[in-house]
Design a protein around this motif. Sequence first.
Motif, PDB file in Angstrom:
ATOM      1  N   MET A   1      -4.612  -2.101   1.592  1.00 46.83           N
ATOM      2  CA  MET A   1      -3.519  -2.746   2.336  1.00 46.83           C
ATOM      3  C   MET A   1      -3.157  -4.065   1.693  1.00 46.83           C
ATOM      4  O   MET A   1      -4.020  -4.879   1.427  1.00 46.83           O
ATOM      5  CB  MET A   1      -3.981  -2.989   3.779  1.00 46.83           C
ATOM      6  CG  MET A   1      -4.079  -1.735   4.600  1.00 46.83           C
ATOM      7  SD  MET A   1      -2.523  -0.877   4.688  1.00 46.83           S
ATOM      8  CE  MET A   1      -1.671  -1.901   5.871  1.00 46.83           C
ATOM      9  N   THR A   2      -1.910  -4.247   1.445  1.00 47.74           N
ATOM     10  CA  THR A   2      -1.501  -5.462   0.768  1.00 47.74           C
ATOM     11  C   THR A   2      -0.668  -6.352   1.683  1.00 47.74           C
ATOM     12  O   THR A   2      -0.109  -7.340   1.230  1.00 47.74           O
ATOM     13  CB  THR A   2      -0.691  -5.115  -0.489  1.00 47.74           C
ATOM     14  OG1 THR A   2       0.291  -4.159  -0.120  1.00 47.74           O
ATOM     15  CG2 THR A   2      -1.588  -4.562  -1.563  1.00 47.74           C
ATOM     16  N   GLY A   3      -0.570  -5.999   2.941  1.00 48.54           N
ATOM     17  CA  GLY A   3       0.220  -6.821   3.849  1.00 48.54           C
ATOM     18  C   GLY A   3      -0.624  -7.921   4.471  1.00 48.54           C
ATOM     19  O   GLY A   3      -1.839  -7.844   4.521  1.00 48.54           O
ATOM     20  N   SER A   4       0.038  -8.990   4.896  1.00 49.13           N
ATOM     21  CA  SER A   4      -0.630 -10.039   5.650  1.00 49.13           C
ATOM     22  C   SER A   4       0.420 -10.564   6.616  1.00 49.13           C
ATOM     23  O   SER A   4       1.582 -10.155   6.552  1.00 49.13           O
ATOM     24  CB  SER A   4      -1.130 -11.144   4.734  1.00 49.13           C
ATOM     25  OG  SER A   4      -0.030 -11.772   4.131  1.00 49.13           O
ATOM     26  N   VAL A   5       0.016 -11.428   7.524  1.00 55.07           N
ATOM     27  CA  VAL A   5       0.994 -11.945   8.494  1.00 55.07           C
ATOM     28  C   VAL A   5       2.162 -12.586   7.760  1.00 55.07           C
ATOM     29  O   VAL A   5       3.328 -12.319   8.039  1.00 55.07           O
ATOM     30  CB  VAL A   5       0.314 -12.965   9.433  1.00 55.07           C
ATOM     31  CG1 VAL A   5       1.342 -13.531  10.395  1.00 55.07           C
ATOM     32  CG2 VAL A   5      -0.823 -12.305  10.188  1.00 55.07           C
ATOM     33  N   TRP A 220       8.784 -10.919  -1.797  1.00 53.70           N
ATOM     34  CA  TRP A 220       7.989 -10.031  -0.958  1.00 53.70           C
ATOM     35  C   TRP A 220       7.355  -8.925  -1.807  1.00 53.70           C
ATOM     36  O   TRP A 220       6.152  -8.700  -1.754  1.00 53.70           O
ATOM     37  CB  TRP A 220       8.880  -9.429   0.138  1.00 53.70           C
ATOM     38  CG  TRP A 220       8.145  -8.555   1.098  1.00 53.70           C
ATOM     39  CD1 TRP A 220       7.425  -8.962   2.171  1.00 53.70           C
ATOM     40  CD2 TRP A 220       8.050  -7.133   1.053  1.00 53.70           C
ATOM     41  NE1 TRP A 220       6.883  -7.879   2.808  1.00 53.70           N
ATOM     42  CE2 TRP A 220       7.246  -6.740   2.150  1.00 53.70           C
ATOM     43  CE3 TRP A 220       8.563  -6.147   0.211  1.00 53.70           C
ATOM     44  CZ2 TRP A 220       6.945  -5.415   2.425  1.00 53.70           C
ATOM     45  CZ3 TRP A 220       8.261  -4.825   0.472  1.00 53.70           C
ATOM     46  CH2 TRP A 220       7.457  -4.468   1.570  1.00 53.70           C
ATOM     47  N   ILE A 221       8.187  -8.263  -2.619  1.00 55.43           N
ATOM     48  CA  ILE A 221       7.650  -7.190  -3.470  1.00 55.43           C
ATOM     49  C   ILE A 221       6.631  -7.770  -4.442  1.00 55.43           C
ATOM     50  O   ILE A 221       5.568  -7.198  -4.674  1.00 55.43           O
ATOM     51  CB  ILE A 221       8.776  -6.481  -4.246  1.00 55.43           C
ATOM     52  CG1 ILE A 221       9.795  -5.889  -3.278  1.00 55.43           C
ATOM     53  CG2 ILE A 221       8.202  -5.369  -5.113  1.00 55.43           C
ATOM     54  CD1 ILE A 221      10.916  -5.149  -3.963  1.00 55.43           C
ATOM     55  N   HIS A 224       3.241  -8.374  -2.987  1.00 56.95           N
ATOM     56  CA  HIS A 224       2.538  -7.104  -2.793  1.00 56.95           C
ATOM     57  C   HIS A 224       2.052  -6.553  -4.128  1.00 56.95           C
ATOM     58  O   HIS A 224       0.937  -6.050  -4.235  1.00 56.95           O
ATOM     59  CB  HIS A 224       3.457  -6.090  -2.108  1.00 56.95           C
ATOM     60  CG  HIS A 224       3.512  -6.280  -0.623  1.00 56.95           C
ATOM     61  ND1 HIS A 224       2.707  -5.584   0.224  1.00 56.95           N
ATOM     62  CD2 HIS A 224       4.250  -7.102   0.142  1.00 56.95           C
ATOM     63  CE1 HIS A 224       2.952  -5.966   1.473  1.00 56.95           C
ATOM     64  NE2 HIS A 224       3.887  -6.893   1.435  1.00 56.95           N
ATOM     65  N   TYR A 226       1.327  -8.194  -6.799  1.00 54.56           N
ATOM     66  CA  TYR A 226       0.203  -9.004  -7.247  1.00 54.56           C
ATOM     67  C   TYR A 226      -1.077  -8.519  -6.578  1.00 54.56           C
ATOM     68  O   TYR A 226      -2.108  -8.335  -7.222  1.00 54.56           O
ATOM     69  CB  TYR A 226       0.459 -10.473  -6.900  1.00 54.56           C
ATOM     70  CG  TYR A 226      -0.707 -11.386  -7.199  1.00 54.56           C
ATOM     71  CD1 TYR A 226      -0.790 -12.045  -8.411  1.00 54.56           C
ATOM     72  CD2 TYR A 226      -1.739 -11.573  -6.267  1.00 54.56           C
ATOM     73  CE1 TYR A 226      -1.859 -12.871  -8.696  1.00 54.56           C
ATOM     74  CE2 TYR A 226      -2.810 -12.389  -6.537  1.00 54.56           C
ATOM     75  CZ  TYR A 226      -2.867 -13.046  -7.752  1.00 54.56           C
ATOM     76  OH  TYR A 226      -3.927 -13.853  -8.039  1.00 54.56           O
ATOM     77  N   ARG A 227      -0.979  -8.265  -5.273  1.00 53.34           N
ATOM     78  CA  ARG A 227      -2.176  -7.832  -4.547  1.00 53.34           C
ATOM     79  C   ARG A 227      -2.615  -6.455  -4.990  1.00 53.34           C
ATOM     80  O   ARG A 227      -3.814  -6.161  -5.032  1.00 53.34           O
ATOM     81  CB  ARG A 227      -1.900  -7.848  -3.046  1.00 53.34           C
ATOM     82  CG  ARG A 227      -1.801  -9.269  -2.537  1.00 53.34           C
ATOM     83  CD  ARG A 227      -1.438  -9.316  -1.094  1.00 53.34           C
ATOM     84  NE  ARG A 227      -1.320 -10.698  -0.655  1.00 53.34           N
ATOM     85  CZ  ARG A 227      -0.798 -11.038   0.524  1.00 53.34           C
ATOM     86  NH1 ARG A 227      -0.355 -10.105   1.344  1.00 53.34           N
ATOM     87  NH2 ARG A 227      -0.727 -12.303   0.860  1.00 53.34           N
ATOM     88  N   VAL A 228      -1.646  -5.592  -5.322  1.00 49.84           N
ATOM     89  CA  VAL A 228      -2.020  -4.264  -5.810  1.00 49.84           C
ATOM     90  C   VAL A 228      -2.764  -4.396  -7.141  1.00 49.84           C
ATOM     91  O   VAL A 228      -3.788  -3.733  -7.364  1.00 49.84           O
ATOM     92  CB  VAL A 228      -0.768  -3.372  -5.977  1.00 49.84           C
ATOM     93  CG1 VAL A 228      -1.104  -2.134  -6.782  1.00 49.84           C
ATOM     94  CG2 VAL A 228      -0.228  -2.975  -4.621  1.00 49.84           C
TER      95      VAL A 228
ATOM     96  N   VAL D  25       5.000   0.361  -4.422  1.00 47.32           N
ATOM     97  CA  VAL D  25       3.995  -0.708  -4.442  1.00 47.32           C
ATOM     98  C   VAL D  25       3.138  -0.663  -3.182  1.00 47.32           C
ATOM     99  O   VAL D  25       1.906  -0.667  -3.238  1.00 47.32           O
ATOM    100  CB  VAL D  25       4.680  -2.090  -4.581  1.00 47.32           C
ATOM    101  CG1 VAL D  25       3.675  -3.204  -4.343  1.00 47.32           C
ATOM    102  CG2 VAL D  25       5.303  -2.241  -5.953  1.00 47.32           C
ATOM    103  N   GLY D  29      -0.827   0.223  -2.838  1.00 50.47           N
ATOM    104  CA  GLY D  29      -1.763  -0.714  -2.225  1.00 50.47           C
ATOM    105  C   GLY D  29      -2.557  -0.061  -1.124  1.00 50.47           C
ATOM    106  O   GLY D  29      -3.763  -0.270  -0.987  1.00 50.47           O
ATOM    107  N   HIS D  51      -6.959  -9.357   3.150  1.00 54.40           N
ATOM    108  CA  HIS D  51      -6.133 -10.004   2.113  1.00 54.40           C
ATOM    109  C   HIS D  51      -7.023 -10.290   0.933  1.00 54.40           C
ATOM    110  O   HIS D  51      -7.764 -11.257   0.942  1.00 54.40           O
ATOM    111  CB  HIS D  51      -5.518 -11.305   2.612  1.00 54.40           C
ATOM    112  CG  HIS D  51      -5.088 -11.207   4.026  1.00 54.40           C
ATOM    113  ND1 HIS D  51      -4.317 -10.174   4.471  1.00 54.40           N
ATOM    114  CD2 HIS D  51      -5.349 -11.995   5.091  1.00 54.40           C
ATOM    115  CE1 HIS D  51      -4.109 -10.334   5.764  1.00 54.40           C
ATOM    116  NE2 HIS D  51      -4.731 -11.421   6.171  1.00 54.40           N
TER     117      HIS D  51
END
Lengths: 260, 222, 226, 56
Positions: A1-5, A220-221, A224, A226-228, D25, D29, D51
């Motif tokens: 999961m690459t989402g955060s608040v 935003w992309i 995400h 970067y986190r991926v 993406v 993820g 995170h």
Amino acid sequence: MTGSVATRVLGAIGLAAAAVMAILALWVSPADAVQGDAVRLMYVHVPSIWVAYGSFVLTAFASARVLWRTRSGAGGTEGVIADRQARHWDRVAGAAAELGVMFTGLTLVTGSLWGKVTWGTYWQWDARLTTTVLLFVTHLGYLALRRLPAESRARARRSAVMALIAVVNLPIVHYSVDWWRTLHQEASLEIGIGGDRNYSGEMYWTLLYSWATFTLIALWIGIHRYRVLRLEELAEEAALEELLSVRRSEPSHDEPVTER
Amino acid sequence: MWREVWLICRKDLTVERRARVTLIQIVPTVLLILVVFAFAFDANPSLLGAGAGGLFWVAVLFGAVLGAKRSFDIEAEGGNLDALRLGGLSPAAILWGKAMALAVQMAAVAVFTAAGLVVLFSVTVTDWPLLLTAAVCGTAAFAICGCLYGAMTVGLRSADTLLPLLLIPVAAPVLLAGTRAFDVALGTSADQGWSWTALLAVVLITYVAVGWAAAGPLLEDA
Amino acid sequence: MGAAVAFEGVVALLDRFPALAGVDLSVESGEMVCLRGPNGAGKTTLLRTCAGLVPLRGARAEVLGFDLIADRRTVRRHVGLLGHRTPLYGDLRVDDQLRHCAALHCASDAEASAAAERFSLEGRLMGVAIRRLSEGQQRRVALACLTIARPQLWLLDEPHAGLDRTSRDALDELLGDAVTAGATVMFATHETDSARLAAARQVTLAGGRVSMSAPAPGAGSSADVA
Amino acid sequence: MTWAANVFSGYALTAAAVVAYATWVVRRGRVLGRDLGIGPAGAGTDPGRSHPETSQ
């Protein structure tokens, strides 16, 4: 999961902004006196290239940081920190370059569509267009280089050099093509934000607003992505632990060693 | 440092002297490009004459791609690059030595291409100093650029296919400026030939600077 | 005498594959070590790692006193490596190659011709392109180049493979001379009958780690880490 | 009429490309996160590490 608040909020704002942008760009803003409604393509074309430029500048900056960190990389804790920062900047460079390539591609496509309506042709050998196409191709090569399997530090260094060469090359290409066209053709067709045509205030604000929207969405992309990339590294690390234990349990069924 | 550069350069030139890959493979390929272009332009003499300057640089560029590939193939073969590293050579020395040798070979390619243009397309030179200066600057720029990207892709599995993709866009300014300068030198256009040659020199200097900075990170261990 | 190789928990990755999975090894200067183990046990990678050619991590990795974790470059010029591939330019003639090696390692012409003589490369062979030589002859050229380099640490991967009787003896003699002169030798082999093997300390690798380390005959002080 | 076709295809292409890339993406993820066991709360693992960059 690459989402955060934070990214969820950012994403929601981006989506809303995109909806408002479509209304502003397609209905509210006026048609151009000369180009008519075709000018509406400007609101996707120009922000795309601005975002692409921003991404490539970020790629170059991050690449410079990668080289800087690996150069000063020594052993011990200092080396560990330098290595971690180099990896961070390498991920930034990779994520930004992908975004840049996508938005440059969109710029080229929307630009040709716009050109077909206003100039009657898809393509002009104008300095800006030629430079953009080379920018696109060079960074495609950059992404191809990044994809090749290699030791991560060597790959980071190699692709950083490539990104910096691309950046050094760009102004040279731009000015040489500019020179080439101005000497060999009457003044090139300057339609767009750089031209001397006066856009109305509403068009100007719509354009700025579109740019802000594109930047939000790209951000935003990019976060995400970067986190991926980070997750991919973590997955690699996790796989390494497993590979190590598999490797260590390999049997040693060679000929028995004679004890002497 | 210069001893090391000369060492690499001499070794590469000896390889070429023994194997003659540039002479009997790259030069014919480049001449073939000229012939193929003549087919494409329907052997129209006026068109070929007007495009001769550009053709020269396109042909030399493809020669440089092949030459750079070859130059680093011999290092990848059998782990020779490791042997050079174990000799304690500095990365910069390896890069500049190979660039010098490649420049010499590209000069040979350029001479044969020019001869081919004279024979096949019946061009006449009106400004020799301009032609020679532009040719030297452009060829050297191709050689340095080719070595940079050759070093970047050496030992990678898809180096053969990746090298042209990386190298050709970067060579665009050389192609442009070289073409303009040659058009003037061959009398097909009345442009500011020396300004274009100056641009070529600027490009060359830029590549030299990039090479100094990039040699270490590229060849240190890769 | 100090340690020529001091490895603790060394891990080396080849394209994400842990070829070395935590090697603990210590080799004294002037020692001769024979690496054994099945195919793919990590012998080749261990030799390349000692030459500073492989990125590594670990608690401690020192070769000839140089810390490989901080800097893998400086050690290289003091190390000679002959891998299973023969690092020669196939298009060069034997004399070109030897001249290049001599120049690379700042050796004199006399040293170069002495090395060539050692592996009986004089005469007709000198003018032949390396590509045209048989595999064994190519190995002999590579060994001559290694001799020219005069390394302090010799790293050899299957050095006897493909060599004829005379060349094997020449190689054994060369390694013996090197050890006598204070150099350290590590070689990997599958053979069992070489005379030189008898004098060497046996280190067995399995699964990217040292699984067994037998002391050298007559060397009671050798520090074993297994 | 041609301007309308071009303008709309320009907008549609842009939107499609951005959405496709973003979807790829996010999905990638998600897959990676599941494989690593760092999923959203409720996946039965470690929600505090949702995170990855904060754990750096």
